[in-house]
Design an enzyme around this catalytic site. Sequence first.
Site, PDB file in Angstrom:
ATOM      1  N   CYS A 163       0.797  -1.226   0.000  1.00 34.09           N
ATOM      2  CA  CYS A 163       0.000   0.000   0.000  1.00 34.09           C
ATOM      3  C   CYS A 163       0.831   1.278   0.000  1.00 34.09           C
ATOM      4  CB  CYS A 163      -0.966  -0.015   1.181  1.00 34.09           C
ATOM      5  SG  CYS A 163      -2.122  -1.399   1.097  1.00 34.09           S
ATOM      6  N   HIS A 300      -2.095   8.319   6.293  1.00 33.92           N
ATOM      7  CA  HIS A 300      -2.314   7.000   5.699  1.00 33.92           C
ATOM      8  C   HIS A 300      -3.586   6.371   6.255  1.00 33.92           C
ATOM      9  CE1 HIS A 300      -1.525   3.046   4.045  1.00 33.92           C
ATOM     10  NE2 HIS A 300      -1.655   2.511   5.248  1.00 33.92           N
TER      11      HIS A 300
END
Length: 407
Positions: A163, A300
Site C-alpha cells: 500500500c 495513511h
Amino acid sequence: MNHRVVITGIGIYSCLGQDLESVKKSLFEGKSGIVLDQSRKEFGFRSGLTGYVPEPDLKARLSRRQRIGMHQPAMYAYMSTIEAMELSGLDPDFLEQNETGIIFGNDSTAASVVEAIDKTKEKRDTTLIGSGAIFQNMNSTVNMNLATIFRLKGINFTLSAACASGSHAIGMAYLMIRQGLQDRIICGGAQEINPYAMASFDGLGTFSLRESEPVAASRPFDRSRDGLVPGGGAATVILESYESAKRRNAPILGELVGYGFSSNGDHISNPDIDGQLRSLQMALKQAGMNADEIDYINAHATSTPVGDASEARAIYEIFGDRVPVSSTKSMTGHECWMAGASEIVYSMLMMEGGFVAPNINFESPDEDTAKIQVVAQTKNAEINVFLSNSFGFGGTNSTLIVKKWNP
C-alpha cells in the site's frame, strides 16, 4: 548537482470522480464514493463494501491492438495519465522525441490471472487463452502498456511495495530527476477493483462490516472504526526537473521537496511507530524543513483500530496537535497500490483550492486520535506545504513532502 523537482501534471480516476474537477468538488463537499456491492456478497465476501470505480470504455480512444494487453489497472492508469499529460502540455510526438520515463506502483493483476486460468480449465487448451493475456497478467502491465502507447524512451519499471507502492513510485522518480538521470518521469499508482483482487483481504477480516450505511463505513481515527473499505482506480503525477519544465513553458503546480522511507523490520502486517517516525524524520530532513513548516498532513489512516492509533502517535510525537490532519480514505476507502499517488493528487487539489478536505465520519476520537488535530469538516486554509504518509504490508513506509511553487 541536485535538480529541483517540480510537478507539471496530475490526473485522477477514482470513486470520487473520473477527472480533476469532479474529484475536487467531491473532496470539498466531503462526498463519499463507497457503495455496497451485492455481487461481492454473492461471491462469498464477508463485506460487500467498496469504492465504486467504473471501468472505462477505451474503444473510441485506442485501437484493438493497443487495448488487447490491458486489464483494469492499465485501463485506469491510461485515463489518469492522459489527463495529467494534457495538463502538463505533453503529447505523444513530444514524448517520442524527448526521453521520458515511467514508474508506476502496482502490486496485483489478480483478475486477469484468474480469468486466464479459468479459460484454460474450461477449454483444456492454453492456446485459447488469447495473445493479450500475458501482458494483462504481469504486475508490470501498467508500465508496458503506457510505455508502448505513449512511445516512452526513458526509465520503465513497476514498483511493488504493497500500500506504499504509489508513494514509493513518486519518491523513486523524484530521486532520479534530482540526480539528473531523467528530465521527466510519468509516475503514479493503479489499483484494480474486482472480487479476485480483494478476496484474501476480506478473508483476513480487515474490512468494515458496517454495510447498513456504506458512506459511514470508512472511519479513519474514529473510535468506532471496525476496518477498512477497499477502493481503487489510478492516479498520475508528472515529475520534471525545473530546467526541463522551464524550457517547454510547462505549468508548475508544485515542488516535491522531500521523500522519506523506512522498513519496520518487524511484523509482516502490524504497524510499527518506530518505522513511521524514521520515514517522517527522513522526509523532513531531506526537505530541509522543521515540523512547524508543514501546513497539512494527508494521513495513511485506513480505518483499522491498530493502524490509525499507531500513526496518530507518530504524528503527535513529531507535530503535536498543531497541524491539520485528515485521511481522504474516509471518502475513498483504501485505494491500496494507488493510494500513495492519489493522495498526492487529492492534496494538490486542496492546495490549489485553499481548503482541507474533511475526515468524514470522525465523530468520537479515542485516546490516541484525540491528541492530533483531525479535521472533521471542510476547512478553508492556505496550504503552502503538505505531507503525505503511506505505510504498507511488510513494514514498508513512505513519506512525501510537497510545497507550493516558489521560483
